[in-house]
Design a protein around this motif. Structure first.
Motif, PDB file in Angstrom:
ATOM      1  N   ASP A 212       0.369  -1.515   0.631  1.00 50.31           N
ATOM      2  CA  ASP A 212       0.519  -0.284  -0.485  1.00 50.31           C
ATOM      3  C   ASP A 212       1.185   1.482  -0.108  1.00 50.31           C
ATOM      4  OD1 ASP A 212      -2.537  -1.480  -0.125  1.00 50.31           O
ATOM      5  OD2 ASP A 212      -1.575  -2.269   2.097  1.00 50.31           O
ATOM      6  N   LYS A 213       2.103   1.331  -0.246  1.00 50.67           N
ATOM      7  CA  LYS A 213       3.206   2.170   0.319  1.00 50.67           C
ATOM      8  C   LYS A 213       3.028   3.402  -1.134  1.00 50.67           C
ATOM      9  CE  LYS A 213       6.966   0.537  -2.692  1.00 50.67           C
ATOM     10  NZ  LYS A 213       8.231   0.074  -2.653  1.00 50.67           N
ATOM     11  N   GLU A 214       1.873   3.351  -2.027  1.00 49.12           N
ATOM     12  CA  GLU A 214       1.977   3.913  -2.992  1.00 49.12           C
ATOM     13  C   GLU A 214       0.783   5.013  -2.636  1.00 49.12           C
ATOM     14  OE1 GLU A 214       2.463   3.749  -7.332  1.00 49.12           O
ATOM     15  OE2 GLU A 214       4.791   3.529  -5.720  1.00 49.12           O
ATOM     16  N   MET A 215      -0.464   4.438  -2.268  1.00 51.27           N
ATOM     17  CA  MET A 215      -1.411   4.974  -1.274  1.00 51.27           C
ATOM     18  C   MET A 215      -1.321   5.941   0.368  1.00 51.27           C
ATOM     19  SD  MET A 215      -5.154   4.496  -1.597  1.00 51.27           S
ATOM     20  CE  MET A 215      -6.852   4.615  -0.234  1.00 51.27           C
ATOM     21  N   LEU A 216      -0.465   5.464   0.298  1.00 52.74           N
ATOM     22  CA  LEU A 216      -0.138   6.513   1.810  1.00 52.74           C
ATOM     23  C   LEU A 216       1.019   7.019   1.643  1.00 52.74           C
ATOM     24  CD1 LEU A 216      -0.350   2.962   4.399  1.00 52.74           C
ATOM     25  CD2 LEU A 216      -1.967   5.214   3.325  1.00 52.74           C
ATOM     26  N   GLN A 217       2.233   6.735   0.347  1.00 52.18           N
ATOM     27  CA  GLN A 217       3.283   8.279   0.665  1.00 52.18           C
ATOM     28  C   GLN A 217       3.002   9.264   0.518  1.00 52.18           C
ATOM     29  OE1 GLN A 217       5.981   6.275  -2.357  1.00 52.18           O
ATOM     30  NE2 GLN A 217       4.402   7.758  -4.385  1.00 52.18           N
ATOM     31  N   ASP A 218       2.443  10.316  -0.326  1.00 51.12           N
ATOM     32  CA  ASP A 218       1.779  10.725   0.077  1.00 51.12           C
ATOM     33  C   ASP A 218       0.860  11.722   1.156  1.00 51.12           C
ATOM     34  OD1 ASP A 218       2.789  12.221  -2.341  1.00 51.12           O
ATOM     35  OD2 ASP A 218       1.129  11.261  -3.365  1.00 51.12           O
ATOM     36  N   LEU A 219       0.895  11.138   2.507  1.00 50.29           N
ATOM     37  CA  LEU A 219       0.019  11.852   3.685  1.00 50.29           C
ATOM     38  C   LEU A 219       1.327  10.995   4.231  1.00 50.29           C
ATOM     39  CD1 LEU A 219      -2.961   9.287   3.856  1.00 50.29           C
ATOM     40  CD2 LEU A 219      -2.280  11.617   3.343  1.00 50.29           C
ATOM     41  N   LEU A 220       2.911  11.675   4.241  1.00 52.69           N
ATOM     42  CA  LEU A 220       3.695  11.156   5.790  1.00 52.69           C
ATOM     43  C   LEU A 220       4.147  12.504   5.854  1.00 52.69           C
ATOM     44  CD1 LEU A 220       5.572   8.099   3.774  1.00 52.69           C
ATOM     45  CD2 LEU A 220       3.645   7.941   6.165  1.00 52.69           C
ATOM     46  N   MET A 221       5.072  12.996   6.713  1.00 61.49           N
ATOM     47  CA  MET A 221       5.081  13.552   7.452  1.00 61.49           C
ATOM     48  C   MET A 221       6.312  13.318   8.065  1.00 61.49           C
ATOM     49  SD  MET A 221       2.518  16.184   8.117  1.00 61.49           S
ATOM     50  CE  MET A 221       3.135  18.332   6.910  1.00 61.49           C
ATOM     51  N   PHE A 222       7.659  14.059   7.047  1.00 61.49           N
ATOM     52  CA  PHE A 222       8.545  13.622   8.777  1.00 61.49           C
ATOM     53  C   PHE A 222       9.083  15.836   8.754  1.00 61.49           C
ATOM     54  CE2 PHE A 222       8.623  10.419   6.190  1.00 61.49           C
ATOM     55  CZ  PHE A 222       8.773   9.370   6.795  1.00 61.49           C
ATOM     56  N   TYR A 223      10.012  15.218  10.164  1.00 66.16           N
ATOM     57  CA  TYR A 223      10.668  16.674  11.118  1.00 66.16           C
ATOM     58  C   TYR A 223      11.609  17.120   9.734  1.00 66.16           C
ATOM     59  CZ  TYR A 223      12.368  20.559  14.116  1.00 66.16           C
ATOM     60  OH  TYR A 223      13.040  21.253  14.248  1.00 66.16           O
ATOM     61  N   SER A 224      11.753  18.338   9.187  1.00 69.30           N
ATOM     62  CA  SER A 224      13.290  19.297   8.631  1.00 69.30           C
ATOM     63  C   SER A 224      13.894  19.993   9.190  1.00 69.30           C
ATOM     64  CB  SER A 224      12.167  19.631   7.401  1.00 69.30           C
ATOM     65  OG  SER A 224      13.437  20.324   6.847  1.00 69.30           O
ATOM     66  N   SER A 225      15.477  19.659   8.740  1.00 67.47           N
ATOM     67  CA  SER A 225      16.090  20.148   9.458  1.00 67.47           C
ATOM     68  C   SER A 225      16.438  21.444   8.820  1.00 67.47           C
ATOM     69  CB  SER A 225      17.610  20.051   9.175  1.00 67.47           C
ATOM     70  OG  SER A 225      18.179  20.051   7.561  1.00 67.47           O
ATOM     71  N   LYS A 226      15.695  21.666   8.076  1.00 64.97           N
ATOM     72  CA  LYS A 226      15.412  23.399   7.281  1.00 64.97           C
ATOM     73  C   LYS A 226      14.150  24.168   8.256  1.00 64.97           C
ATOM     74  CE  LYS A 226      17.983  23.922   2.762  1.00 64.97           C
ATOM     75  NZ  LYS A 226      18.226  24.018   1.162  1.00 64.97           N
ATOM     76  N   GLU A 227      13.403  23.806   7.662  1.00 59.16           N
ATOM     77  CA  GLU A 227      11.927  23.872   7.499  1.00 59.16           C
ATOM     78  C   GLU A 227      11.434  24.062   9.457  1.00 59.16           C
ATOM     79  OE1 GLU A 227       9.855  25.869   5.849  1.00 59.16           O
ATOM     80  OE2 GLU A 227      11.313  25.325   4.412  1.00 59.16           O
ATOM     81  N   LYS A 228      12.409  22.876  10.110  1.00 54.90           N
ATOM     82  CA  LYS A 228      11.834  22.752  11.676  1.00 54.90           C
ATOM     83  C   LYS A 228      10.260  23.040  11.656  1.00 54.90           C
ATOM     84  CE  LYS A 228      16.588  24.162  12.378  1.00 54.90           C
ATOM     85  NZ  LYS A 228      17.684  23.364  12.877  1.00 54.90           N
ATOM     86  N   LYS A 229       9.874  21.987  11.311  1.00 54.16           N
ATOM     87  CA  LYS A 229       8.643  21.086  11.470  1.00 54.16           C
ATOM     88  C   LYS A 229       8.541  20.453  10.662  1.00 54.16           C
ATOM     89  CE  LYS A 229       6.672  24.871   7.739  1.00 54.16           C
ATOM     90  NZ  LYS A 229       5.678  24.415   7.500  1.00 54.16           N
ATOM     91  N   LEU A 230       7.296  19.885  10.018  1.00 46.45           N
ATOM     92  CA  LEU A 230       7.044  18.846   9.853  1.00 46.45           C
ATOM     93  C   LEU A 230       6.853  19.342   8.317  1.00 46.45           C
ATOM     94  CD1 LEU A 230       3.992  16.987  12.030  1.00 46.45           C
ATOM     95  CD2 LEU A 230       6.390  15.795  11.277  1.00 46.45           C
ATOM     96  N   VAL A 231       7.213  18.529   8.058  1.00 50.47           N
ATOM     97  CA  VAL A 231       6.912  18.860   5.919  1.00 50.47           C
ATOM     98  C   VAL A 231       6.946  17.171   5.352  1.00 50.47           C
ATOM     99  CG1 VAL A 231       8.675  20.283   6.055  1.00 50.47           C
ATOM    100  CG2 VAL A 231       9.762  18.482   5.466  1.00 50.47           C
ATOM    101  N   THR A 232       6.249  16.962   4.282  1.00 52.09           N
ATOM    102  CA  THR A 232       5.662  15.680   2.956  1.00 52.09           C
ATOM    103  C   THR A 232       6.981  15.996   2.259  1.00 52.09           C
ATOM    104  OG1 THR A 232       5.216  17.094   1.550  1.00 52.09           O
ATOM    105  CG2 THR A 232       3.653  16.979   3.058  1.00 52.09           C
ATOM    106  N   LEU A 233       7.243  15.039   2.032  1.00 52.83           N
ATOM    107  CA  LEU A 233       8.269  14.193   0.924  1.00 52.83           C
ATOM    108  C   LEU A 233       7.989  15.005  -0.270  1.00 52.83           C
ATOM    109  CD1 LEU A 233       8.210  10.416   1.218  1.00 52.83           C
ATOM    110  CD2 LEU A 233       9.619  11.790   2.065  1.00 52.83           C
ATOM    111  N   ASP A 234       6.744  15.726  -0.710  1.00 56.49           N
ATOM    112  CA  ASP A 234       6.613  15.967  -2.118  1.00 56.49           C
ATOM    113  C   ASP A 234       7.163  17.345  -2.037  1.00 56.49           C
ATOM    114  OD1 ASP A 234       5.597  16.266  -5.004  1.00 56.49           O
ATOM    115  OD2 ASP A 234       4.152  18.246  -3.484  1.00 56.49           O
ATOM    116  N   GLU A 235       7.208  17.977  -0.195  1.00 53.06           N
ATOM    117  CA  GLU A 235       7.520  19.198  -0.560  1.00 53.06           C
ATOM    118  C   GLU A 235       9.207  19.126  -0.301  1.00 53.06           C
ATOM    119  OE1 GLU A 235       4.062  20.917   2.464  1.00 53.06           O
ATOM    120  OE2 GLU A 235       5.639  20.337   3.618  1.00 53.06           O
TER     121      GLU A 235
END
Ligand code: ADP
Ligand code: MG
Length: 626
Positions: free
Chosen positions: A398-421
């Motif tokens: 189901d990875k394709e289904m879900l990958q756009d919903l994921l978020m991780f903390y970013s060293s640059k933005e200092k907040k959660l970002v999506t993979l697309d961002e």
């Protein structure tokens, strides 16, 4: 009057019915009320085409009467009634449905949402009653009849008196046994509870006499009880109403009335589907994690209704595991009331509904992410981990289904970002999506391994949850960009000038590193000059599939098999510590042994790994303090 036997197969079926088809006895009432509602529907549908017939809404209702003294419960309706033949055919033969025949005869298409069609529901009455009596007068007939049965032995039919058209079902409730309190089914509170639970959205009023108490007139503290007829069901379900009539508060009220959660949902989704499969659904994305959510006890699922009648409390087939946090209900007229759990699993309609719902949840979550970021992040803090498990489970199905919903903390933005961002702002020369793993954002920030990537100005995603790196390994890449740990041996950063210089130096230092490698024996795979370290003296990098973080997680699991990541000890040759190493190599090998062990222990500590021998480690430190 002769007693007619049930047909042979009916006998066996009846036995099955009473003992095994239904898991909860209380559903007998649901079945009888559904039949009553069907009977009223039939008059309604007839009135649509018969000019001599009018349908005056107020004269149609279902009434439940409990007589505790005589242990009798009655279900009375003003529906179409049954002729002698119909009593005989529809109640005398199990698995024969008059309602299904009615639908066929009347060429029922849209709008004919009569519930019955299996011809078994009526017999649920025998789960709670020793004797069942049916008195009925059919529409357009002058005679009434009484049908009576004590169960498997058979039934009798005889002419009877009844003034008005309709049916009265009379149940002689069984005596209490040790396991079962049948007499509960005569209690007002219990009846009300069962009606609310299963039959709240029956279109016609379900009336019952309710005992209330009020202040006796002329007194101040004397109460007297009085009986009042009340309509128990709410009749029009919120999901059948027009979306434009409903406010956010209406949905929230429904959410709490249904006990879906104590929080305020982040979002509601109201689906009215009218395509290949017809269903109405209201879904909620909760804000808070239910206390048992990440345990085995948690049970996912949606309430399942067939035509407004509850058939299952938690239909788990309607939700994929990765959306198990979703609460709500589905109502479909394409499903049958008597369908069993086993049958449901193979039901084509149900599968279609489940697929629709899954896609709808995803698109609504993406909308939330786009338009109400704060709310999405709130949701993600609660259930992001579930989405990551979703990517990882079933070998990434189901990875394709879900990958756009994921978020991780970013060293640059200092907040959660999506993979697309992340991808969208990657400099052109950046090859990989970089990530660093650690216990907390603060600790990752200080990891020496991040130095080169940071200096290049590349963004790093911080992985602080156990599952993160496993998830990413399953994803492998996102929009054709591979993921790469900052500890990876190959960072894909070309810095030709530096590289040439360092390669030259590496040759010079080869002997020292060879020596150090021998000191550390099988503890490390290699000792090298670091390309990634800028200010720190030492760190590990990683070769192969298993990262150091994964080593930690895998070894913390029960039955772990002492899995080891391939570690490479990297030394910053521009750090002054390296001069001491060179010196020691020339003049004092014993000292070099000591330094090597110390640097190795430091690298372990930076990774949050235990030093193998703390006593030796402290002794070593004391030695250099002398
Ligand atoms: P189903 O509802 O699936 O058809 P049941 O065993 O519940 O099966 O009922 C069998 C049949 O008996 C119904 O189809 C209907 O024709 C008839 N019947 C049952 N209850 C009533 C009622 N209250 N009024 C009129 N007909 C009824
Ligand atoms: Mg029925």
């Amino acid at each position: 009057m002769e007693t007619k036997e049930f047909k042979a197969e009916s006998k066996r079926l009846l036995d099955l019915m009473i003992n095994s088809i239904y898991t909860h006895r209380e559903i007998f009432l649901r079945e009888l009320i559904s039949n009553a509602s069907d009977a009223i529907d039939k008059i309604y549908y007839k009135a649509l085409t018969d000019e001599n017939l009018t349908f005056d809404k107020d004269s149609y209702y279902i009434k439940i009467v409990s007589d505790k003294e005589n242990k009798v419960l009655k279900v009375i309706d003003t529906g179409i009634g049954m002729t002698k033949e119909e009593l005989e055919n529809n109640l005398g033969v199990i698995a024969k449905s008059g309602s299904l025949a009615f639908k066929k005869e009347n060429d029922a298409k849209d709008g004919y949402d009569i519930i019955g069609q299996f011809g078994v529901g009526f017999y649920a009455a025998f789960m709670v009653a020793d004797r069942v009596t049916v008195i009925s007068k059919a529409l357009g007939s002058n005679e009434a009849y009484k049908w009576e049965s004590k169960g498997a032995e058979g039934y009798t039919i005889e002419p009877w008196e009844k003034d008005s058209v309709g049916t009265e079902i009379i149940l002689e409730i069984k005596e209490n046994t040790q396991d079962e309190k049948y007499e509960e089914y005569l209690e007002e509170y219990k009846l009300r509870e069962i009606i609310k639970k299963y039959s709240d959205f029956i279109r016609y009023p379900i009336k019952m006499n309710i005992t209330n108490s009020k202040l006796k007139e002329g007194t101040e503290d004397e109460y007297e009880s009085y009986i009042e007829e009340q309509t128990i069901n709410s009749m029009v379900p919120i999901w059948r109403k027009n979306k434009s009539e409903l406010t956010a508060e209406d949905y929230e009220k429904f959410y709490s009335e249904k006990h879906y959660g104590y929080d305020k949902p982040v979002k509601h989704i109201h689906i009215i589907a009218d395509g290949a499969v017809r269903y109405n659904s209201i879904l909620f994305i909760p804000e808070n994690i239910p206390f048992d959510y990440y345990t085995r006890e948690y049970e996912k699922g949606l309430e399942l209704y067939s035509n407004g009648v509850l058939i299952m409390n938690k239909c788990s087939d309607l939700l994929p595991d990765y959306f198990s946090f979703v609460k709500g209900m589905v109502d479909s007229e394409d499903l049958s009331l008597n369908i069993s759990r086993e049958m449901l699993q193979h039901d084509r309609q149900l599968k279609l509904i489940a697929k629709n719902i899954k896609n709808k949840i995803k698109s609504e979550l993406l909308n939330l992410l786009k338009n109400e970021r704060d709310k999405y992040e709130g949701f993600y803090k609660s259930f992001g981990r579930q989405l990551k498990y979703g990517v990882y489970n079933d070998f990434g199905t189901d990875k394709e289904m879900l990958q756009d919903l994921l978020m991780f903390y970013s060293s640059k933005e200092k907040k959660l970002v999506t993979l697309d961002e992340y991808i969208s702002r990657m400099p052109e020369d950046q090859k990989y999506i970089y990530y660093a793993v650690g216990e907390s954002n603060e600790r990752i920030e200080k990891l020496p391994q991040t130095e080169l990537v940071s200096e290049k100005g590349y963004e790093i995603l911080y992985f602080t949850e156990d599952i993160d790196e496993f998830t990413i390994k399953m994803l492998m890449n996102y929009k054709e960009k591979e993921f790469r740990s900052v500890s990876s041996n190959d960072l894909g950063i070309e810095d030709t000038k530096e590289n040439d210089k360092e390669e030259a130096q590496e040759k010079d230092n080869k002997e020292i590193f060879e020596y150090m490698k021998k000191v550390l024996a099988d503890k490390v795979k290699d000792v090298r000059a670091s390309k990634r370290l800028k200010h720190h003296p030492v760190c590990f990098s990683n070769d192969g599939e298993i990262s150091i973080e994964m080593e930690k997680i895998l070894n913390a699991m029960p039955n772990s098999q002492n899995i080891k990541a391939d570690k490479i000890l990297e030394i910053n040759i521009n750090h002054e510590v390296f001069n001491s190493l060179k010196n020691a190599y020339e003049n004092d090998k014993e000292k070099l042994d000591l330094y090597t062990n110390l640097l190795y222990s430091q690298a372990l500590l930076i990774e949050g790994l235990p030093v193998s021998d703390p006593v030796e480690f402290t002794n070593d430190i004391c030695k250099i303090m002398k």
